[in-house]
Design an enzyme around this catalytic site. Structure first.
Site, PDB file in Angstrom:
ATOM      1  N   TYR B 293       0.842  -1.198   0.000  1.00 12.47           N
ATOM      2  CA  TYR B 293       0.000   0.000   0.000  1.00 12.47           C
ATOM      3  C   TYR B 293       0.876   1.246   0.000  1.00 12.47           C
ATOM      4  O   TYR B 293       1.789   1.379   0.818  1.00 12.47           O
ATOM      5  CB  TYR B 293      -0.906  -0.006   1.231  1.00 12.47           C
ATOM      6  CG  TYR B 293      -2.053   0.972   1.145  1.00 12.47           C
ATOM      7  CD1 TYR B 293      -3.262   0.592   0.577  1.00 12.47           C
ATOM      8  CD2 TYR B 293      -1.936   2.261   1.643  1.00 12.47           C
ATOM      9  CE1 TYR B 293      -4.328   1.470   0.507  1.00 12.47           C
ATOM     10  CE2 TYR B 293      -2.998   3.154   1.568  1.00 12.47           C
ATOM     11  CZ  TYR B 293      -4.190   2.748   1.002  1.00 12.47           C
ATOM     12  OH  TYR B 293      -5.246   3.628   0.938  1.00 12.47           O
ATOM     13  N   TYR B 343      -5.725   6.273  -7.206  1.00 11.46           N
ATOM     14  CA  TYR B 343      -6.031   6.014  -5.803  1.00 11.46           C
ATOM     15  C   TYR B 343      -7.477   5.569  -5.688  1.00 11.46           C
ATOM     16  O   TYR B 343      -8.397   6.385  -5.624  1.00 11.46           O
ATOM     17  CB  TYR B 343      -5.793   7.273  -4.963  1.00 11.46           C
ATOM     18  CG  TYR B 343      -6.039   7.055  -3.478  1.00 11.46           C
ATOM     19  CD1 TYR B 343      -5.225   6.191  -2.748  1.00 11.46           C
ATOM     20  CD2 TYR B 343      -7.074   7.693  -2.809  1.00 11.46           C
ATOM     21  CE1 TYR B 343      -5.437   5.976  -1.400  1.00 11.46           C
ATOM     22  CE2 TYR B 343      -7.292   7.481  -1.455  1.00 11.46           C
ATOM     23  CZ  TYR B 343      -6.481   6.633  -0.755  1.00 11.46           C
ATOM     24  OH  TYR B 343      -6.690   6.415   0.586  1.00 11.46           O
TER      25      TYR B 343
END
Ligand SMILES: [Zn+2]
Lengths: 139, 389
Positions: B293, B343
């Site tokens: 991440y 994102y």
């Protein structure tokens, strides 16, 4: 006209009392009545003994910078930039997040000695900020 | 004997919309498009989908998506909390459903107008009352309104302690941008990033600069999870879920775990690592590629230690040695990641994990037998290991 005030915290039973003490120019640290352990941010239950009985101590205000950042962008109305944000390890124990004032952003350091001041905004809202402890000449 | 989640289920379909800065359509429309494409990728009929999982941040209800896409009767639906920390949690919900029979074919998704609509970290003022709002208020009152303002207090402590420099972080950003140059879906497609540009970009929350921060994106992404057995009869080769776990630990806050004794590691990510290594029987040496991440560059660096690819403090050297590149030890975010693709709260990183295992990445490493994917850093999170069937 530009909005001139910061975002105020909602005042609930678990946090409102803390801001009330700040409004009286005190930096409070919540303390478990059963086991005396200090905690911050305030919560209804002690994670050590599960007591929901608590009071608070008045922090002396001294502490050391544990970490920091300098907020430069984006810039929101109600705040003046750059903003130095510090995590301060208080002398009594517990850590608090706040703004560091009276300090050039290039001068802030890990471990720096700081002390608290209750600052009053133009709209009357009070909040704790910290400033560097400058060693007195001749010390 | 508890029901095992190991190897029981597989990701059999991935679908995504165009990623943009202004979709011009509703979040529901994005969700339906992503879910629909995911079902087509798997090669099944919408009526075969009987489970749906999304994020608590999602604005589209399951039943709205079901009506639009013409899904079948639903026997399982749920939402997972904590923003990007939810990503892997969606997969865990789906695997539990498949392993227990609560549902057979579960679609998980996230769709958001993350740039043109409500942007992350715009703050909320205090009319309503909840423990969550009180949590954020301790920071908002000082002007900490964005994810980067929260993340940097932990990142700066770690950087200072271990001597991590802007050059180390730049390597994370630039390596991922170079992957994005080959990915037509990515924001970074056709937009190379030089070290000079990285260094000269504006400081956002010092010491983090603009290119240390992820994109803000309009778009949607969806995945279909089914039993490994059923997946073998579907259109794509299965990405078998070797292990999956959510993870939250003592002292856990949402983005602001500032009150632990030290802030030099990510305890929740270490828990996630233990869980997925134990469940899969695999270790760091077995992982060929990763999608760690990457809302911020520092998060990638710290996770290399959480997942055992490096000893504490050594991740900066691992990065500087080029190990995140295609010919390095651990090609990471080969689609560009959240930094340079899009994102979508981390679900697009899971989609890349699936492509890697299938051999369909735009930057396919020589070996991708096992791929590690993690979800949000600094929040209750999780990890996932995907493997080739
Ligand atoms: Zn107690």
């Amino acid at each position: 006209m530009e909005q001139s005030s910061r975002i105020k915290p909602p005042m609930g039973p678990d946090n409102g009392w803390w801001w009330q003490e700040v409004a009286n120019d005190v930096l409070p640290i919540q303390r478990c009545k059963n086991c005396q352990v200090l905690r911050h941010p305030p919560r209804p239950m002690c994670d050590q003994c599960r007591s929901m009985e608590w009071d608070f101590v008045r922090a002396g205000g001294g502490g050391a910078v544990f970490s920091y950042t300098v907020l430069e962008h984006p810039q929101f109305p109600g705040y003046s930039y750059p903003i130095i944000i510090v995590l301060v390890d208080l002398e009594e124990g517990t850590r608090i997040t706040a703004e560091l004032v009276d300090c050039d952003p290039g001068e802030v350091e890990f471990g720096m000695a700081v002390t608290v001041r209750i600052q009053e905004d133009s709209d009357g809202f009070k909040l704790p900020v910290f400033y560097p402890v400058i060693a007195q000449e001749g010390e | 004997m508890p029901i095992s989640m190991k190897n029981e289920a597989a990701i059999a379909g991935i679908g995504q919309t165009t990623y943009s800065k202004n979709s011009g359509v509703s979040e529901l429309a994005l969700a339906c498009e992503a879910v629909s494409r995911c079902i087509d990728d798997a090669g099944i009929s919408p009526s075969e989908v009987d489970g749906l999982v999304s994020y608590t941040l999602e604005s589209s209800d399951e039943i709205e998506v079901a009506q639009n896409v013409g899904l079948g009767d639903l026997t399982m639906y749920s939402q997972v909390n904590y923003g990007g920390g939810a990503a892997v949690g969606l997969i865990q919900q789906a695997v539990m459903a498949v392993a227990t029979g609560a549902a057979n074919n579960v679609v998980v998704w996230r769709a958001m107008n993350g740039r043109s609509g409500r942007r992350m970290g715009q703050g909320a003022s205090g009319v309503m009352m909840s423990s969550d709002l009180i949590h954020w208020s301790w920071y908002q009152v000082y002007g900490m309104l964005t994810p980067v303002s929260w993340v940097t207090l932990i990142a700066n402590k770690y950087m200072h302690h271990y001597g991590v420099t802007a050059e180390h972080l730049a390597e994370v950003a630039i390596a991922q941008r170079e992957y994005a140059l080959n990915n037509p879906a990515a924001f970074g497609y056709g937009k190379p990033l030089s070290l000079d540009e990285y260094m000269n970009a504006r400081m956002v929350s010092a010491p983090l600069r603009l290119y240390d921060c992820c994109q803000e994106t309009d778009g949607g992404c969806a995945l279909l999870i089914t039993s490994t057995e059923r997946a073998r009869d579907m259109r794509q080769s299965p990405a078998v879920i070797r292990a999956v776990s959510q993870a939250s630990t003592r002292g856990q806050e949402q983005m602001t775990s500032f009150y632990r004794d030290d802030m030099l590691s990510l305890p929740e990510m270490e828990l996630a690592a233990r869980r997925v290594y134990d469940m899969s029987g695999l270790g760091p040496d077995d992982i060929d590629a990763a999608c760690l991440y990457d809302a911020f560059t520092t998060e990638v660096v710290m996770q290399l230690e959480s997942f055992g690819f490096c000893q504490p403090g050594e991740a900066k050297d691992f990065v500087a040695d080029g190990n995140l590149r295609l010919d390095g030890r651990l090609p990471n975010n080969t689609h560009g990641g959240l930094l340079s693709e899009a994102y979508i709260h981390g679900i697009n990183n899971i989609a890349e994990g699936v492509r890697l295992v299938r051999g369909q990445s735009f930057n396919q490493p020589a070996k991708a037998e096992h791929v590690l994917v993690s979800s949000g850093v600094g929040v209750p999170t999780g990890a996932l290991i995907l493997g080739r069937d």
